[in-house]
Motif scaffolding. Structure first.
Motif, PDB file in Angstrom:
ATOM      1  N   ALA A  54      -9.164 -11.284 -16.633  1.00 28.43           N
ATOM      2  CA  ALA A  54      -8.110 -10.579 -17.347  1.00 28.43           C
ATOM      3  C   ALA A  54      -6.912 -10.333 -16.434  1.00 28.43           C
ATOM      4  O   ALA A  54      -7.055 -10.196 -15.212  1.00 28.43           O
ATOM      5  CB  ALA A  54      -8.630  -9.245 -17.892  1.00 28.43           C
ATOM      6  N   TYR A  55      -5.726 -10.264 -17.040  1.00 26.36           N
ATOM      7  CA  TYR A  55      -4.516 -10.061 -16.250  1.00 26.36           C
ATOM      8  C   TYR A  55      -4.543  -8.732 -15.505  1.00 26.36           C
ATOM      9  O   TYR A  55      -3.935  -8.588 -14.448  1.00 26.36           O
ATOM     10  CB  TYR A  55      -3.279 -10.128 -17.147  1.00 26.36           C
ATOM     11  N   GLY A  56      -5.228  -7.725 -16.048  1.00 27.36           N
ATOM     12  CA  GLY A  56      -5.344  -6.453 -15.345  1.00 27.36           C
ATOM     13  C   GLY A  56      -6.025  -6.617 -13.996  1.00 27.36           C
ATOM     14  O   GLY A  56      -5.559  -6.081 -12.973  1.00 27.36           O
ATOM     15  N   TRP A  57      -7.131  -7.366 -13.974  1.00 28.14           N
ATOM     16  CA  TRP A  57      -7.836  -7.618 -12.711  1.00 28.14           C
ATOM     17  C   TRP A  57      -7.022  -8.521 -11.802  1.00 28.14           C
ATOM     18  O   TRP A  57      -7.094  -8.405 -10.574  1.00 28.14           O
ATOM     19  CB  TRP A  57      -9.210  -8.215 -12.978  1.00 28.14           C
ATOM     20  N   VAL A  58      -6.237  -9.434 -12.397  1.00 28.79           N
ATOM     21  CA  VAL A  58      -5.338 -10.255 -11.586  1.00 28.79           C
ATOM     22  C   VAL A  58      -4.352  -9.367 -10.834  1.00 28.79           C
ATOM     23  O   VAL A  58      -4.088  -9.571  -9.640  1.00 28.79           O
ATOM     24  CB  VAL A  58      -4.576 -11.259 -12.484  1.00 28.79           C
ATOM     25  N   LEU A  59      -3.814  -8.347 -11.514  1.00 31.63           N
ATOM     26  CA  LEU A  59      -2.885  -7.423 -10.864  1.00 31.63           C
ATOM     27  C   LEU A  59      -3.556  -6.644  -9.736  1.00 31.63           C
ATOM     28  O   LEU A  59      -2.966  -6.436  -8.668  1.00 31.63           O
ATOM     29  CB  LEU A  59      -2.318  -6.448 -11.893  1.00 31.63           C
ATOM     30  N   VAL A  60      -4.798  -6.216  -9.987  1.00 32.11           N
ATOM     31  CA  VAL A  60      -5.534  -5.480  -8.965  1.00 32.11           C
ATOM     32  C   VAL A  60      -5.741  -6.365  -7.735  1.00 32.11           C
ATOM     33  O   VAL A  60      -5.483  -5.946  -6.590  1.00 32.11           O
ATOM     34  CB  VAL A  60      -6.882  -4.980  -9.508  1.00 32.11           C
ATOM     35  N   ILE A  61      -6.189  -7.599  -7.947  1.00 31.95           N
ATOM     36  CA  ILE A  61      -6.430  -8.519  -6.820  1.00 31.95           C
ATOM     37  C   ILE A  61      -5.119  -8.844  -6.112  1.00 31.95           C
ATOM     38  O   ILE A  61      -5.058  -8.900  -4.874  1.00 31.95           O
ATOM     39  CB  ILE A  61      -7.120  -9.799  -7.325  1.00 31.95           C
ATOM     40  N   PHE A  62      -4.053  -9.038  -6.896  1.00 31.08           N
ATOM     41  CA  PHE A  62      -2.741  -9.324  -6.292  1.00 31.08           C
ATOM     42  C   PHE A  62      -2.285  -8.151  -5.423  1.00 31.08           C
ATOM     43  O   PHE A  62      -1.773  -8.345  -4.314  1.00 31.08           O
ATOM     44  CB  PHE A  62      -1.720  -9.604  -7.399  1.00 31.08           C
ATOM     45  N   GLY A  63      -2.496  -6.926  -5.916  1.00 37.42           N
ATOM     46  CA  GLY A  63      -2.156  -5.746  -5.108  1.00 37.42           C
ATOM     47  C   GLY A  63      -2.955  -5.679  -3.822  1.00 37.42           C
ATOM     48  O   GLY A  63      -2.424  -5.326  -2.763  1.00 37.42           O
ATOM     49  N   VAL A  64      -4.242  -6.030  -3.897  1.00 41.84           N
ATOM     50  CA  VAL A  64      -5.091  -6.046  -2.696  1.00 41.84           C
ATOM     51  C   VAL A  64      -4.572  -7.081  -1.698  1.00 41.84           C
ATOM     52  O   VAL A  64      -4.471  -6.801  -0.489  1.00 41.84           O
ATOM     53  CB  VAL A  64      -6.554  -6.348  -3.077  1.00 41.84           C
ATOM     54  N   LEU A  65      -4.224  -8.278  -2.188  1.00 46.81           N
ATOM     55  CA  LEU A  65      -3.748  -9.334  -1.294  1.00 46.81           C
ATOM     56  C   LEU A  65      -2.442  -8.938  -0.602  1.00 46.81           C
ATOM     57  O   LEU A  65      -2.258  -9.176   0.601  1.00 46.81           O
ATOM     58  CB  LEU A  65      -3.559 -10.636  -2.082  1.00 46.81           C
ATOM     59  N   VAL A  66      -1.519  -8.345  -1.376  1.00 45.17           N
ATOM     60  CA  VAL A  66      -0.244  -7.920  -0.779  1.00 45.17           C
ATOM     61  C   VAL A  66      -0.490  -6.875   0.298  1.00 45.17           C
ATOM     62  O   VAL A  66       0.083  -6.920   1.394  1.00 45.17           O
ATOM     63  CB  VAL A  66       0.703  -7.384  -1.868  1.00 45.17           C
ATOM     64  N   ARG A  67      -1.394  -5.924   0.010  1.00 46.44           N
ATOM     65  CA  ARG A  67      -1.668  -4.875   0.984  1.00 46.44           C
ATOM     66  C   ARG A  67      -2.344  -5.444   2.226  1.00 46.44           C
ATOM     67  O   ARG A  67      -2.039  -5.036   3.361  1.00 46.44           O
ATOM     68  CB  ARG A  67      -2.543  -3.805   0.340  1.00 46.44           C
ATOM     69  N   LEU A  68      -3.250  -6.414   2.065  1.00 46.40           N
ATOM     70  CA  LEU A  68      -3.903  -7.033   3.222  1.00 46.40           C
ATOM     71  C   LEU A  68      -2.905  -7.805   4.078  1.00 46.40           C
ATOM     72  O   LEU A  68      -2.983  -7.800   5.311  1.00 46.40           O
ATOM     73  CB  LEU A  68      -5.033  -7.967   2.764  1.00 46.40           C
ATOM     74  N   LEU A  69      -1.955  -8.474   3.422  1.00 48.98           N
ATOM     75  CA  LEU A  69      -0.934  -9.207   4.171  1.00 48.98           C
ATOM     76  C   LEU A  69      -0.047  -8.266   4.978  1.00 48.98           C
ATOM     77  O   LEU A  69       0.406  -8.603   6.083  1.00 48.98           O
ATOM     78  CB  LEU A  69      -0.077 -10.041   3.212  1.00 48.98           C
ATOM     79  N   LEU A  70       0.200  -7.091   4.422  1.00 52.48           N
ATOM     80  CA  LEU A  70       1.057  -6.133   5.111  1.00 52.48           C
ATOM     81  C   LEU A  70       0.290  -5.237   6.077  1.00 52.48           C
ATOM     82  O   LEU A  70       0.908  -4.455   6.816  1.00 52.48           O
ATOM     83  CB  LEU A  70       1.793  -5.262   4.080  1.00 52.48           C
ATOM     84  N   TRP A  71      -1.041  -5.312   6.063  1.00 52.37           N
ATOM     85  CA  TRP A  71      -1.856  -4.422   6.903  1.00 52.37           C
ATOM     86  C   TRP A  71      -1.478  -4.500   8.388  1.00 52.37           C
ATOM     87  O   TRP A  71      -1.272  -3.460   9.022  1.00 52.37           O
ATOM     88  CB  TRP A  71      -3.333  -4.741   6.693  1.00 52.37           C
ATOM     89  N   PRO A  72      -1.371  -5.694   8.995  1.00 50.92           N
ATOM     90  CA  PRO A  72      -1.011  -5.748  10.423  1.00 50.92           C
ATOM     91  C   PRO A  72       0.352  -5.116  10.707  1.00 50.92           C
ATOM     92  O   PRO A  72       0.515  -4.415  11.706  1.00 50.92           O
ATOM     93  CB  PRO A  72      -1.011  -7.250  10.738  1.00 50.92           C
ATOM     94  N   LEU A  73       1.334  -5.371   9.814  1.00 48.07           N
ATOM     95  CA  LEU A  73       2.650  -4.779  10.030  1.00 48.07           C
ATOM     96  C   LEU A  73       2.591  -3.259   9.920  1.00 48.07           C
ATOM     97  O   LEU A  73       3.213  -2.541  10.710  1.00 48.07           O
ATOM     98  CB  LEU A  73       3.641  -5.340   9.009  1.00 48.07           C
ATOM     99  N   ASN A  74       1.861  -2.753   8.925  1.00 47.25           N
ATOM    100  CA  ASN A  74       1.713  -1.310   8.785  1.00 47.25           C
ATOM    101  C   ASN A  74       1.017  -0.712  10.007  1.00 47.25           C
ATOM    102  O   ASN A  74       1.350   0.382  10.464  1.00 47.25           O
ATOM    103  CB  ASN A  74       0.913  -0.981   7.517  1.00 47.25           C
ATOM    104  N   GLN A  75       0.026  -1.451  10.523  1.00 48.46           N
ATOM    105  CA  GLN A  75      -0.715  -0.953  11.683  1.00 48.46           C
ATOM    106  C   GLN A  75       0.216  -0.821  12.895  1.00 48.46           C
ATOM    107  O   GLN A  75       0.205   0.192  13.609  1.00 48.46           O
ATOM    108  CB  GLN A  75      -1.856  -1.922  12.009  1.00 48.46           C
TER     109      GLN A  75
END
Length: 498
Positions: free
Chosen positions: A308-329
């Motif tokens: 479902a597109y709702g879960w797609v949004l959740v996974i997309f949010g997780v991926l964006v946050r993981l990509l930004l994790w090193p920069l945030n750190q």
């Protein structure tokens, strides 16, 4: 003999009865379109994969041709004369056509020396169909006037919002748009071409004529005249296109009558996807490319993962946050180092406050020795913003999310009627900011922002798409562990100093 009486009065001669116009239906798994034999005009366009949310016909297939206001009327201008083909009675080659792969319907009519043939060619898997015309008996060339229509029928629950999107779009060197509501009743504007395509669109649907076949002339221009509308009714403006007809009498163009599906518009080429641009005009050069990438990713994930597109949004949010994790750190560690040397910075500022040049040198020395990047905390905050802005326009314009439910949310493209998701977003933002203040010296301004910012964001996001709220909430929740970890490090650092 008696004189003969007056002859009985003769009844007045009745005009010849005009045949009743019939509707020719063409259907495929995607659509069901109807053409009237009076002028061979388009009188219905239903899309089987999309439901109407309008109060009068909610749940039925979306049908965008307004009753009594058909599209694709044809007129021929020959010298000083105008031949109104839209008033002729045509004879169709079929009354009901089912398109399994491809098919065609031919309409023929004649009046005096002039004969007309219109052929509509369809493909089962495409909302685009080709129009080929032939006029015989012309003394010379002519100009075809193609009446595109004066507006669409709204099939949205929020018709007022849909009416604001009603516009005429056209492609010349670049794509331009004019809101139908900007035309006053009776006002006539002339738009000089040539145009590759011209269309009338709503929020999610489009009817457009395309003259993009190699070797064929484009549309010469467009005439748009404002039409009066009832109070709170849909804005209307009649759009007429001009197309040269050579002495041989042949002309051709294509019609797209269907949804503003990003992938379909891109596949047509000729900048046709610009009929549904992302971003306001001043932001478009930045937001549109990001939005296109985001849409492509979301559609790809939906198709490949089959979720479902709702879960797609959740996974997309997780991926964006993981990509930004090193920069945030890195940003958070830089913030810790900045906090550790804060007393030294204050001392330097006091010592050299009357010598700006020396102050700047000493500050740079401190930053270099303690490996502090004064701008390191800004980049992680700025990088997600283009994605967030892009998602705002993606949910506002992309038909893939129209009417898509998720959990308790009835429609990801519209606001949450229960207001749960914006409140969750505000609560997650408050928790994130609260963790960010642990171990930080008290600051009245930051304490005030702790309460003001979440409330402001809830108010701002209250009526925005629930899908956008869902994405932002996921982003906040995934940031909590990292913020908690850095807060504990601050407390340990302070305990070590004590």
């Amino acid at each position: 003999p008696a004189a003969p009486g007056p002859a009985p009065a003769q009844p007045p001669a009745r005009p010849p009865t005009r045949p009743t116009a019939d509707t020719v239906w063409v259907s495929s798994p995607l659509y069901r379109v109807g053409f009237t034999t009076r002028g061979a005009r388009l009188v219905a366009a239903e899309f089987r994969e999309y439901r109407s949310f309008a109060p009068g016909d909610s749940g039925r297939a979306a049908q965008i041709v307004p009753p009594g206001r058909p599209f694709l009327g044809h007129r021929l201008v020959v010298g000083a004369d105008t031949i109104r083909l839209d008033a002729w009675d045509f004879h169709p080659s079929a009354r009901d056509l089912r398109v399994d792969s491809s098919g065609q319907v031919r309409f023929t009519a004649a009046s005096g020396p002039i004969g007309v043939e219109l052929e509509y060619r369809f493909s089962a898997g495409d909302y685009r169909f080709a129009v080929a015309g032939r006029v015989t008996g012309l003394p010379s060339g002519a100009t075809l006037l193609l009446e595109l229509g004066d507006g669409l029928r709204s099939v949205e629950a929020d018709s007022a919002d849909d009416y604001r999107r009603f516009s005429m779009v056209r492609k010349q060197a670049r794509t331009e748009s004019s809101a139908l509501g900007s035309f006053d009743p009776g006002e006539l504007r002339v738009f000089d071409g040539p145009f590759e395509w011209v269309g009338i669109k709503s929020k999610y649907f489009l009817v457009a004529a395309l003259a993009v076949t190699e070797g064929r002339p484009p549309f010469g221009g467009a005439l748009v005249q404002g039409v009066a509308r009832p109070k709170r009714g849909a804005p209307r403006a009649a759009v007429v296109l001009t197309l040269p007809v050579p002495p041989g009498g042949e002309f051709a163009y294509e019609v797209y009558a269907g949804p503003l599906e990003h992938e379909r518009l891109v596949a047509i080429g000729h900048g046709f996807d610009d009929a549904n641009p992302y971003g306001w005009s001043f932001l478009r050069p930045i937001i549109h490319p990001v939005s296109v990438v985001v849409v492509d990713i979301l559609l790809w994930m939906h198709d490949r993962l089959n979720i479902a597109y709702g879960w797609v949004l959740v996974i997309f949010g997780v991926l964006v946050r993981l990509l930004l994790w090193p920069l945030n750190q890195k940003a958070m560690e830089s913030s810790l180092r900045m906090q550790a040397v804060a007393p030294l910075i204050k001392d330097v500022q006091e010592r050299y406050k009357k010598d700006p040049e020396r102050l700047q040198k000493e500050m740079l020395r401190l930053y270099r020795e303690h490996k502090i990047n004064p701008f390191g905390g800004c980049l992680p905050m700025l990088l997600p913003l283009p994605v967030l802005f892009a998602l705002f326009f993606v949910f506002d314009n992309t038909i893939a999310f129209r009417g898509v439910p998720f959990l308790w949310l009835p429609d990801l493209s519209r606001a949450d009627p229960t207001y749960i998701i914006p409140l969750l977003m505000g609560a997650s933002m408050f928790a994130l900011m609260r963790l960010g203040q642990i171990g930080v010296p008290p600051n009245p301004q930051s304490r005030m922002m702790l309460y003001v910012m979440p409330v402001m964001m809830v108010v701002f996001f209250f009526r925005l798409a629930s899908g956008l709220n869902l994405y932002y909430t996921v982003q906040n929740l995934l940031s909590l562990p990292q913020q908690y970890w850095i807060a504990r490090r601050r407390l340990r650092q302070q305990a070590g100093k004590g």
